[in-house]
Design an enzyme around this catalytic site. Structure first.
Site, PDB file in Angstrom:
ATOM      1  N   GLU A 232      -9.708   6.648   3.722  1.00 53.65           N
ATOM      2  CA  GLU A 232     -10.560   5.639   4.347  1.00 53.65           C
ATOM      3  C   GLU A 232      -9.689   4.440   4.692  1.00 53.65           C
ATOM      4  O   GLU A 232      -8.645   4.232   4.073  1.00 53.65           O
ATOM      5  CB  GLU A 232     -11.665   5.204   3.372  1.00 53.65           C
ATOM      6  CG  GLU A 232     -11.281   4.083   2.386  1.00 53.65           C
ATOM      7  CD  GLU A 232     -10.233   4.467   1.341  1.00 53.65           C
ATOM      8  OE1 GLU A 232     -10.060   5.673   1.083  1.00 53.65           O
ATOM      9  OE2 GLU A 232      -9.565   3.548   0.818  1.00 53.65           O
TER      10      GLU A 232
ATOM     11  N   LYS B  64       0.804  -1.222   0.000  1.00 53.67           N
ATOM     12  CA  LYS B  64       0.000   0.000   0.000  1.00 53.67           C
ATOM     13  C   LYS B  64       0.837   1.273   0.000  1.00 53.67           C
ATOM     14  O   LYS B  64       0.428   2.296  -0.516  1.00 53.67           O
ATOM     15  CB  LYS B  64      -0.955  -0.007   1.189  1.00 53.67           C
ATOM     16  CG  LYS B  64      -2.061  -1.045   1.017  1.00 53.67           C
ATOM     17  CD  LYS B  64      -3.310  -0.660   1.764  1.00 53.67           C
ATOM     18  CE  LYS B  64      -4.490  -1.524   1.352  1.00 53.67           C
ATOM     19  NZ  LYS B  64      -4.362  -2.910   1.883  1.00 53.67           N
TER      20      LYS B  64
ATOM     21  N   SER C 208       1.380  -9.855  -1.008  1.00 54.76           N
ATOM     22  CA  SER C 208       1.058  -8.432  -0.902  1.00 54.76           C
ATOM     23  C   SER C 208       1.451  -7.829   0.435  1.00 54.76           C
ATOM     24  O   SER C 208       1.707  -6.624   0.525  1.00 54.76           O
ATOM     25  CB  SER C 208      -0.437  -8.217  -1.148  1.00 54.76           C
ATOM     26  OG  SER C 208      -1.215  -9.034  -0.282  1.00 54.76           O
TER      27      SER C 208
HETATM   28  C1  PLP Z   1      -5.253  -3.914   1.527  1.00 54.79           C
HETATM   29  C2  PLP Z   1      -4.562  -5.178   1.255  1.00 54.79           C
HETATM   30  C3  PLP Z   1      -4.953  -6.013   0.197  1.00 54.79           C
HETATM   31  C4  PLP Z   1      -6.143  -5.743  -0.678  1.00 54.79           C
HETATM   32  O1  PLP Z   1      -6.081  -4.584  -1.425  1.00 54.79           O
HETATM   33  P1  PLP Z   1      -5.847  -4.557  -2.984  1.00 54.79           P
HETATM   34  O2  PLP Z   1      -6.142  -3.148  -3.351  1.00 54.79           O
HETATM   35  O3  PLP Z   1      -6.812  -5.519  -3.629  1.00 54.79           O
HETATM   36  O4  PLP Z   1      -4.452  -4.937  -3.251  1.00 54.79           O
HETATM   37  C5  PLP Z   1      -4.218  -7.162  -0.040  1.00 54.79           C
HETATM   38  N1  PLP Z   1      -3.150  -7.492   0.732  1.00 54.79           N
HETATM   39  C6  PLP Z   1      -2.752  -6.717   1.770  1.00 54.79           C
HETATM   40  C7  PLP Z   1      -1.580  -7.157   2.567  1.00 54.79           C
HETATM   41  C8  PLP Z   1      -3.445  -5.541   2.062  1.00 54.79           C
HETATM   42  O5  PLP Z   1      -3.028  -4.791   3.100  1.00 54.79           O
END
Ligand code: PLP
Length: 415
Positions: free
Chosen positions: A126, A104, A392
């Site tokens: 948000e 993020k 992610s």
């Molecule tokens: C917020 C988040 C997501 C989901 O958000 P996307 O916009 O779909 O990438 C996925 N993995 C993690 C670790 C997150 O913090």
């Protein structure tokens, strides 16, 4: 409040893949359905974002912060044991190693630079799980900007540590008590706040959602993921593309970044994992691409989980970061075209996959990322297939969730 499309070309091109039309459409999805009072603000942003992002000055500052502050490039790691288990060559793109623990920050760094160049002095955001709130509060501390975060009151309770992190970073956290008091309500409240302060305030949106140009801004900020993949793969395997890309999808930003430079390359298969919750037929799910129908949510036309009379339905999943009843318009379109294969991964499958990656590679993934890992078991690979899976985020924030559900991971949960 969201009834005025600001463009007329919404059906101009059904082939739009990663770049929207000038009015923000990806096939039938996207656009900017905003209240009258935000019309100017959204249009100013539409006019300003591309020249700023493309400027040499922005690119230089952004690249330098990604390198020295975020810690990029993130490694591309060959996962030997998991490769053997799934009969392919599995590489993990390690977004979990970024500063603040997820992808993020790639986006919030870029948007705060954009806000500064547009002369804005106040930032709003948000947040659901609190990850985007923390990433926003972090860059606001870095840039000395005032920061207000909107968060559903239920999530404020559930995500105590992230609330304290945001406050420690100097942000004000506003609990939202409307609706289900979760992410979707926090988005609505952020839009309402923006309506009251259109002149000095920049809204840092956390995923590839919201009115045009946000889905495009966020996708461009996350595209650094696949930009790095190109040279990292070239270095490791002697060609710059994989056979498979796998990512989890909530609003769609880490997935958009992972596929950005490959979406028009037919050699690359794209598989996304959305949160099935208790199952897509259970009524407790966040699998928007499986269960959603066309509608408008938070400023964009996309797939939405809604009742027959158009009321937004609450999303359900064990994973706070995937708990959203909408989906970015780009993914709604790519899924509709069949360019993306979308799998619904249930809570128990994600928990199991999270334990598996932990025990086989020594990497505790975020529960969101564990959904992507669970997709491996549902695919049939050739031994020569090169598979890139984006992790992610890291799982530190989810340790309690893993522990409370260890019965879902039979051979690993016995400790
Ligand atoms: C917020 C988040 C997501 C989901 O958000 P996307 O916009 O779909 O990438 C996925 N993995 C993690 C670790 C997150 O913090």
């Amino acid at each position: 409040m969201e009834n005025t499309p600001t463009g007329t070309q919404q059906h101009a091109a059904d082939t739009q893949t990663i770049t929207p039309t000038p009015t923000g459409f990806y096939g039938p999805f996207g656009g900017a359905y905003v209240p009258e009072i935000l019309y100017k603000c959204v249009h100013d942003l539409q006019d300003a974002y591309l020249p700023i992002i493309r400027s040499e000055e922005f690119q230089r500052e952004y690249a330098s912060l990604l390198r020295d502050y975020v810690g990029r490039p993130s490694p591309l790691y060959y996962a030997r044991r998991m490769s053997e288990k799934y009969g392919c060559k599995l590489y993990l793109k390690r977004e979990d190693l970024n500063h603040t623990g997820a992808h993020k920050i790639n986006n919030t760094i870029g948007q705060i630079l954009l806000a500064k160049k547009m002369g804005k002095t106040r930032i709003i955001a948000e947040t659901g799980a609190g990850q985007h709130g923390v990433a926003t509060a972090t860059v606001c501390a870095l840039m000395d900007m005032k920061c207000e975060v909107f968060m559903g009151a239920t999530d404020v309770e559930r995500q105590h540590t992230n609330v304290e992190r945001m406050k420690m970073l100097g942000a004000t956290v506003n609990p939202v008590r409307t609706g289900n008091m979760t992410l979707s309500d926090a988005c609505s409240q952020a839009i309402r706040d923006w309506c009251c302060h259109p002149d000095d305030t920049f809204y840092i949106v956390g995923s590839t959602m919201g009115p045009h140009p946000y889905p495009d801004i966020v996708a461009k900020m996350q595209s650094v993921i696949s930009e790095e993949l190109k040279w990292q793969l070239e270095e490791k395997i002697g060609r710059d593309y994989p056979d498979y890309l796998i990512a989890c999808v909530g609003g769609g930003s880490n997935a958009a970044g992972t596929i950005y430079h490959y979406v028009d390359d037919p050699r690359v298969k794209i598989v996304l994992a959305e949160a099935g919750g208790c199952g897509i037929k259970s009524g407790h799910t966040a699998a928007t691409i499986h269960c959603g129908t066309e509608g408008i949510i938070h400023g964009a036309r996309t797939l939405v989980m809604q009742t027959d009379d158009g009321q937004i339905e609450e999303a359900f999943t064990i994973s706070a970061g995937l708990d959203y009843p909408g989906i970015g318009p780009m993914h709604a379109n790519l899924a509709k075209q069949g360019r993306e294969q979308v799998l619904a991964i249930n809570d128990d499958e994600a928990i199991y996959a999270g334990y598996e990656l932990t025990r086989m590679e020594g990497i505790i993934p975020a529960i969101e990322s564990a959904h992507a890992v669970a997709a491996l078991a549902k695919l049939k690979f050739k031994p020569t297939d090169v598979v890139v899976l984006t992790v992610s985020g890291r799982g530190d924030k989810d340790v309690n969730t893993y522990l409370n559900n260890k019965h879902m991971a039979r051979e690993y949960g016995n400790f």
